[in-house]
Scaffold this active site. Structure first.
Site, short mmCIF file in Angstrom:
data_model
loop_
_atom_site.label_atom_id
_atom_site.label_comp_id
_atom_site.label_asym_id
_atom_site.label_seq_id
_atom_site.Cartn_x
_atom_site.Cartn_y
_atom_site.Cartn_z
N ASP A 46 6.10 15.36 11.05
CA ASP A 46 6.06 15.42 9.59
C ASP A 46 6.04 16.87 9.13
O ASP A 46 6.08 17.16 7.94
CB ASP A 46 4.86 14.63 9.02
N HIS B 279 -6.17 11.73 13.71
CA HIS B 279 -7.17 11.61 12.62
C HIS B 279 -8.35 10.71 13.00
O HIS B 279 -9.35 10.68 12.29
CB HIS B 279 -6.51 11.04 11.36
N ASP C 248 1.61 18.68 14.07
CA ASP C 248 1.69 17.72 12.97
C ASP C 248 1.31 18.43 11.66
O ASP C 248 0.53 19.38 11.68
CB ASP C 248 0.73 16.57 13.25
N HIS D 227 -0.46 17.39 9.25
CA HIS D 227 -1.83 17.11 8.78
C HIS D 227 -2.85 17.71 9.74
O HIS D 227 -2.57 17.84 10.93
CB HIS D 227 -2.07 15.59 8.70
N ASP E 139 -6.80 5.54 4.21
CA ASP E 139 -5.41 5.81 4.60
C ASP E 139 -5.05 5.25 5.97
O ASP E 139 -4.43 5.91 6.81
CB ASP E 139 -5.13 7.32 4.56
N ASP F 286 0.87 -1.18 0.00
CA ASP F 286 0.00 0.00 0.00
C ASP F 286 0.90 1.23 0.00
O ASP F 286 1.51 1.56 1.01
CB ASP F 286 -0.91 -0.01 1.24
N TYR G 31 7.80 11.02 9.32
CA TYR G 31 8.12 9.86 8.48
C TYR G 31 9.51 9.90 7.87
O TYR G 31 9.91 8.97 7.18
CB TYR G 31 7.04 9.72 7.39
C1 X5A Z 1 -0.61 10.81 11.89
C2 X5A Z 1 -0.34 11.15 10.45
C3 X5A Z 1 -0.90 10.92 8.15
C4 X5A Z 1 -1.76 10.17 7.23
C5 X5A Z 1 -1.47 10.50 5.79
C6 X5A Z 1 -2.37 9.77 4.86
N1 X5A Z 1 -1.13 10.62 9.53
N2 X5A Z 1 -2.19 10.15 3.49
O1 X5A Z 1 0.61 11.86 10.18
ZN ZN Z 2 0.77 13.91 10.13
#
Ligand code: X5A
Ligand code: ZN
Length: 667
Positions: A267, A137, A174, A176, A94, A22, A307
């Site tokens: 990230d 999320h 973060d 996101h 995701d 994935d 990441y």
């Molecule tokens: C916790 C976090 C990111 C998910 C990305 C999905 N999630 N495209 O950083």
């Molecule tokens: Zn994130």
């Protein structure tokens, strides 16, 4: 007063991983935790923290933020076949499952709750939980974005329920949008949720309309949800710091939280394949430091994303080292936020101006900008294009941050020595000779040369600056008989032997030292009477209508002093309070705490003899790293103070770019 930093980690949380192909989920790997913890060990940080165990969250814990149906569904995942796990994940988006992920998700919550317990009971002052899976999320009945349960949401609700904490600030750095956190708290006026996130006018995952700046919260929660969308990639330390100075911190102080929960995703650091931002790991030391003056220092950090297996551990180390109180590294070469960042900052400030007194002076938004207006990504001069240059991106490894063996030295008149803790080193130096003094202080007269007290205090200053230069001592507190002469001497001596940039923050009406034209001194002077017109861009008088206007003073510190100081990047901070400036003790400790994020914490506080013991005690505590006192519920700042600060910012923003808050084409 609570001290110590908790670190919660358990290898068990590395024991799940993606079991099929994935491309979206493949970045969420067990090594994220392994490399983070290993970096902490290598830097000698794990032994300095209080290691706390994880525990399994109970159903009751999980049900604080999730539905029974969802919990029962996830409970079945340990018994599913690979194929069943794949099918189970599909509707959520995701996210992947593994037979051991339910177990790990319970440990991630339990780690968060143990951290909340330790901070709330005073076992530690602050701490971090290194967990997988992440949480922000995850929603009431859904897994999403690598998240199974919402660790920080549960931690927040747990703190409210178990400890009766009323106001909680959640900072989500973060990259996101933590939409799970937004949904959980958007109607709750007691939880202020702040998130910045890569957005690109809704082109970036999770592509939600409600991640934009105009989602301010609902019903009684209106004003308590703050979204700062990044509409371009390549944001850097200038952008991050500007948002803290001009959006998050003013609101956070006004909100006056009793606890800060940090959704610490890395990230948002340079090199990350998701964020594609450019802020180097050192910035997280500063962001952490800036949050540590809130809520009496009660801060619970919980890992979310991150990441890049190089910038993630570096950023984790910067965060932990700052929680421990080590000096924060200097950030050189700051300039100004990007145009796109300024547009976001201006948008969020104006949409929130009806809710927060700190934004009262900001022009109201004429109407929400529908973002279809920017439906195409324009090529901007600032920032990178998405996907550009992320492969071979590199940055220097953060420098070691070695704390000097002694944190604080004091030079106090006999009789006052007992008013500061034993851990302060006492400095009693031999007198400076009149010749030595005269050499650095041309304007001494015969009277001065005979004044033993003055020569003694100059000797103390000299010795303290030298100890700082040799990295034996980090900061110091001096009570002096003649503030102006001692300050002039301190500046001269520091410029000769320590640094070529001194920041002097002075509270009082008389300009304390001669203004230099060479830029080697920046003087920010808080005064209550009209100052002389400054002769240099490095002399900045800030007119306050008396020092009793705490909200106005704080506003000046956050939105004027800090941006100036970060832009100037001094090698030494001098802070001086003229006699009877009348500054309240809490505001004073906020000032001294926040300023310790500059100059690697190298700071001298000078006070005129005759000040109260209480001020000396709290100043010493602040220099030793005690959290600043909470300012309580702030009233409205005086309009005069706000006007003065705004006028100054407009005047200085071309020279000092971190003062900027407006995009060009917006009102
Ligand atoms: C916790 C976090 C990111 C998910 C990305 C999905 N999630 N495209 O950083
Ligand atoms: Zn994130």
């Amino acid at each position: 007063m609570a001290s110590g930093t908790a670190l919660i980690y358990d290898e068990e949380m590395t024991r799940y991983k993606l079991l099929w192909v994935d491309p979206i989920c493949k970045i969420e790997v067990p090594e994220r935790l392994v490399v983070s913890y290993a970096a902490l060990q290598k830097a000698g940080l794990t032994q300095r923290c209080v290691a706390l165990p994880v525990r399994e969250a109970t159903d009751e814990d999980i049900l604080l933020a999730h539905s029974t149906e969802y919990l029962e569904a996830v409970k079945k995942t340990p018994y599913m076949t690979l194929e069943e796990l794949m099918t189970f994940a599909v509707p959520y988006g995701d996210v992947y499952f593994h037979p051991n992920i339910y177990h790990c998700a319970k440990l991630a919550i339990g780690a968060t709750l143990n951290l909340v317990d330790a901070v709330m009971t005073g076992k530690v002052r602050n701490g971090i939980a290194l967990v997988r899976p992440p949480g922000h999320h995850s929603q009431r009945s859904t897994a999403n974005g690598f998240c199974i349960f919402n660790n920080v949401a549960i931690g927040t609700l747990y703190a409210k329920k178990k400890y009766n904490v009323r106001r909680v600030l959640i900072v989500d750095w973060d990259i996101h949008h933590g939409q799970g956190l937004q949904y959980c708290f958007e109607e709750d006026p007691d939880v202020l949720y702040f998130s910045w996130h890569r957005y690109e006018h809704q082109k970036f995952w999770p592509n939600l309309r409600e991640s934009d700046y105009d989602s301010v919260g609902k019903g009684r929660g209106a004003g308590f949800n703050i979204n700062l969308p990044w509409n371009k990639v390549g944001m850097d330390s200038n952008d991050y710091l500007s948002v803290f100075f001009h959006v998050l911190l003013p609101v956070a102080y006004e909100f006056n939280p009793e606890l800060v929960m940090l959704s610490a995703g890395f990230d948002s650091a340079i090199g990350d394949p998701e964020g594609e931002m450019c802020a180097t790991p050192e910035i997280f030391g500063h962001l952490t430091h800036l949050l540590m003056s809130l809520a009496g220092g009660r801060l619970c950090a919980v890992l979310e994303g991150g990441y890049n297996l190089t910038s993630l551990p570096q950023s984790v180390c910067q965060t932990v080292q700052t929680l421990l109180g080590d000096p924060v590294s200097r950030i050189s070469g700051l300039s100004s936020p990007s145009k796109s960042a300024l547009e976001s900052i201006q948008s969020v400030r104006s949409v929130h101006q009806q809710y927060w007194a700190c934004f009262k002076h900001v022009a109201a938004k004429p109407g929400y900008e529908p973002h279809t207006k920017h439906s195409k990504l324009e090529a901007g001069q600032d920032g990178l294009q998405p996907g550009e240059e992320t492969k071979e991106i590199s940055w220097p490894e953060p420098l070691l941050r070695l704390p000097p063996p002694t944190r604080t030295a004091v030079a106090l008149p006999a009789g006052l020595e007992d008013s500061v803790p034993e851990s302060c080193k006492r400095v009693t130096e031999t007198l400076l000779t009149p010749e030595e003094a005269a050499e650095k202080l041309g304007n001494l007269n015969i009277q001065d040369l005979k004044n033993k007290d003055l020569l003694q205090s100059l000797g103390n200053v000299q010795s303290l600056v030298d100890k700082i230069e040799k990295k034996q001592v980090r900061n110091g507190l001096l009570l002096v008989p003649d503030l102006r002469k001692t300050l002039a001497f301190a500046v001269q001596h520091a410029l000769i032997s320590l640094t070529d940039r001194v920041l002097l923050v002075f509270l009082g009406n008389e300009a304390p030292v001669e203004v230099r034209v060479d830029g080697k001194l920046m003087l920010v002077q808080f005064c209550s009477t009209e100052p002389h017109e400054p002769k240099s861009k490095h002399h900045i008088p800030v007119m306050m209508k008396g020092f009793g206007d705490v909200p106005g003073f704080l506003h000046a510190v956050l939105t004027l002093l800090l941006p100036l100081a970060y832009g100037y990047d001094p090698g030494l901070i001098l802070v001086a309070m003229g006699k009877g400036s009348g500054m309240g003790v809490a505001a004073w400790t906020q000032l001294t705490s926040l300023l310790q994020g500059l100059a690697e914490g190298q700071m001298l506080v000078l006070m005129q003899q005759g000040d109260e013991e209480e001020t000396i005690r709290t100043t010493a505590a602040s220099l030793l790293g005690e959290p600043a006192q909470s300012l309580g519920t702030l009233g409205d700042p005086l309009p005069e103070s706000m006007d003065a600060v705004e006028k100054l910012r407009l005047k200085l923003e071309t020279q000092w770019g971190l003062l900027q808050t407006r995009g060009q084409n917006l009102p």
